[in-house]
Design a protein around this motif. Structure first.
Motif, short mmCIF file in Angstrom:
data_model
loop_
_atom_site.label_atom_id
_atom_site.label_comp_id
_atom_site.label_asym_id
_atom_site.label_seq_id
_atom_site.Cartn_x
_atom_site.Cartn_y
_atom_site.Cartn_z
N UNK A 26 0.67 -1.21 -0.20
CA UNK A 26 0.06 0.01 -0.04
C UNK A 26 0.89 1.21 0.00
N UNK A 27 0.59 2.19 -0.81
CA UNK A 27 0.95 3.52 -0.70
C UNK A 27 -0.18 4.82 -0.54
N UNK A 28 0.32 5.61 -0.25
CA UNK A 28 -1.01 7.11 -0.06
C UNK A 28 -1.75 6.99 -1.53
N UNK A 29 -0.80 7.13 -2.55
CA UNK A 29 -1.46 7.43 -3.97
C UNK A 29 -0.48 6.96 -5.03
N UNK A 30 -1.05 7.01 -6.29
CA UNK A 30 -0.26 6.56 -7.62
C UNK A 30 0.87 7.42 -7.35
N UNK A 31 1.08 8.74 -7.44
CA UNK A 31 2.20 9.46 -7.40
C UNK A 31 3.18 8.99 -6.48
N UNK A 64 1.25 2.95 -15.09
CA UNK A 64 0.60 3.68 -14.14
C UNK A 64 -0.99 3.50 -14.61
N UNK A 65 -1.26 2.55 -13.57
CA UNK A 65 -2.81 2.45 -13.60
C UNK A 65 -3.43 3.16 -12.71
N UNK A 66 -3.31 4.59 -12.58
CA UNK A 66 -4.02 5.23 -11.53
C UNK A 66 -5.60 5.08 -11.66
N UNK A 67 -6.17 5.09 -12.86
CA UNK A 67 -7.64 4.97 -12.88
C UNK A 67 -7.96 3.31 -13.26
N UNK A 68 -7.28 2.57 -13.27
CA UNK A 68 -7.55 0.93 -13.61
C UNK A 68 -8.34 0.17 -12.62
N UNK A 69 -8.02 0.09 -11.21
CA UNK A 69 -8.88 -0.39 -10.45
C UNK A 69 -10.16 -0.08 -10.44
N UNK A 70 -11.24 -1.03 -10.66
CA UNK A 70 -12.57 -0.78 -10.42
C UNK A 70 -13.22 -0.12 -11.77
N UNK A 81 1.41 0.51 -10.65
CA UNK A 81 1.18 1.43 -9.69
C UNK A 81 -0.63 1.71 -9.89
N UNK A 82 -1.06 1.99 -8.87
CA UNK A 82 -2.59 2.35 -9.18
C UNK A 82 -3.22 3.19 -7.75
N UNK A 83 -4.61 3.40 -8.04
CA UNK A 83 -5.23 4.11 -6.98
C UNK A 83 -6.59 3.38 -6.72
N UNK A 84 -6.71 3.16 -5.42
CA UNK A 84 -8.07 2.57 -4.90
C UNK A 84 -8.98 3.86 -4.58
N UNK A 85 -8.49 5.03 -4.62
CA UNK A 85 -9.56 6.28 -4.18
C UNK A 85 -10.26 6.81 -5.34
N UNK A 86 -9.99 6.28 -6.41
CA UNK A 86 -10.83 6.64 -7.64
C UNK A 86 -11.96 5.89 -7.90
#
Ligand SMILES: Cc1ncc(COP(=O)(O)O)c(C=O)c1O
Length: 368
Positions: free
Chosen positions: A67-72, A177-183, A198-203
């Motif tokens: 886990x990290x705080x965000x994709x950045x 960079x899969x910031x938008x991919x999960x979900x 890398x990705x985000x879960x908060x999107x």
């Protein structure tokens, strides 16, 4: 939890929270504050359980997942783990997320290696076009290719698996960079096959803000570390990411709850709903504004977002686009990103379960 009197067409930027997940996180925060040492120190199994739920949802094996705080932050961890020499090149595209562009530039400046963006000119007709633009741009000096899985401003889905496969054959490292991919996509991180993902879960998973992840392939696990190295340094990739100094880990714990929220509705059902609405949004805006579509109208290159050019006579510079975005918000309470894209003004609309056709009609009334 969004203000119901607002028309929210910008889920893509920061996601939105689900009340039940928010309440779950609030209860966790209360527990944390009730007995901080017990929660953060002795109850580490909570994190292990959350990691299992989220990693399994993403198709990522546990030993390579952190886990990290965000994709950045995830991109930062990856870039720090690579040793670049002055003759090396970092290659990405002109559709790269601007924050990531700045990170790549900083690394290139620091080590004196080169940085290049290959141009993907809009409109595009097929994924093949993106594949060829990127793969044909790779040179012997290219050490790292950074691609988006879903590009931010253009909303385009990149053929990540195929590009990764090509890079592997050429011995070039790839970060997806899969910031938008999960979900949004039916994601299976391991089968994308990249060196790092890398990705985000908060999107699109609607997890609390502060929930991102980084995944590393086997070969890179010993050399990839969190941005904040702490007690568990040297104890393996997953353990190192578990403790990044004292911090509030409730966004990570509640990310598992968000995954379960989607499970109850059915992720496939959510994706289908959002994708068909985004495809309809693209078609409707293109027709209403009489503009050229930036990607096929069948939605084959889109997930849950669509980027459409503004109608003729509207702004085409960044400051004027931002001023229009604020005007639309202030006058009509419509939240939608408006920006300059390859010399033209564009709008990006997002479709999520709370989105309604009327929201798009309101946008068409506001901008015509
Ligand atoms: C493609 C892409 N990469 C990275 C990011 C950065 O995400 P965050 O601000 O959560 O780190 C975004 C955010 O929209 C994005 O679209």
């Amino acid at each position: 939890m969004l203000n119901p009197s607002m028309t929210y067409l910008n889920h893509g930027s920061f996601g939105a929270r689900v009340e039940s997940v928010f309440k779950f996180q609030a209860a966790l925060k209360r527990e944390l504050e009730f007995s901080p040492v017990d929660f953060l120190d002795r109850q580490r199994s909570r994190l292990e359980e959350a990691r299992q739920v989220v990693a399994s949802f993403l198709g990522a094996d546990l030993e390579g997942f952190g886990f990290v705080d965000n994709a950045t932050t995830g991109v930062g961890c990856v870039l720090n783990s690579i040793t670049f020499n002055s003759g090396d090149e970092i290659l990405t595209t002109n559709l790269v997320y601007n924050g990531v562009r700045q990170l790549l530039n900083r690394i290139a400046d620091d080590v004196g290696c080169s940085y290049r963006e290959t141009a993907i000119d809009l409109p595009v007709q097929s994924s093949d076009e993106i594949y060829h633009r990127i793969t044909e741009s790779i040179k012997p000096a290219t050490k790292l290719v950074v691609i988006d899985h879903v590009a931010s401003s253009s909303s385009l889905i990149f053929p990540a698996e195929e590009i990764v496969q090509f890079c592997k054959e050429k011995g070039v490292l790839v970060l997806v960079d899969g910031a938008h991919a999960p979900g949004m996509l039916n994601l299976d991180v391991e089968s994308v096959g990249a060196d790092w993902y890398v990705g985000n879960l908060h999107k699109w998973v609607c997890a609390p803000l502060g929930a991102g992840f980084v995944w590393a392939a086997q070969d890179h696990r010993d050399s990839t570390h969190p941005m904040t190295v702490s007690h568990l340094y040297g104890q393996g990739f997953a353990r190192e990411f578990d403790w990044q100094g004292t911090k509030d880990i409730t966004p990570w714990l509640a990310a598992a709850k968000a995954v379960q929220w989607g499970d109850e509705i059915g992720w496939e059902r959510i994706r289908k709903h959002n994708h068909s609405l985004a495809t309809w949004m693209q078609q409707s805006l293109v027709e209403a504004w009489n503009v050229e579509p930036l990607s096929p109208l069948d939605g084959s290159m889109l997930g849950n977002m669509a980027t459409v050019l503004l109608p003729f006579g509207h702004p085409n510079t960044m400051p004027a686009c931002l001023a229009l975005r604020d005007e639309i918000y202030n006058k009509f309470q419509i939240e939608v990103p408006i920006f300059e894209l390859q010399g033209k003004g564009a709008v990006r609309v997002s479709a999520q379960l709370y989105s309604r056709e009327i929201h798009l009609k309101q946008l068409i009334t506001a901008i015509s």
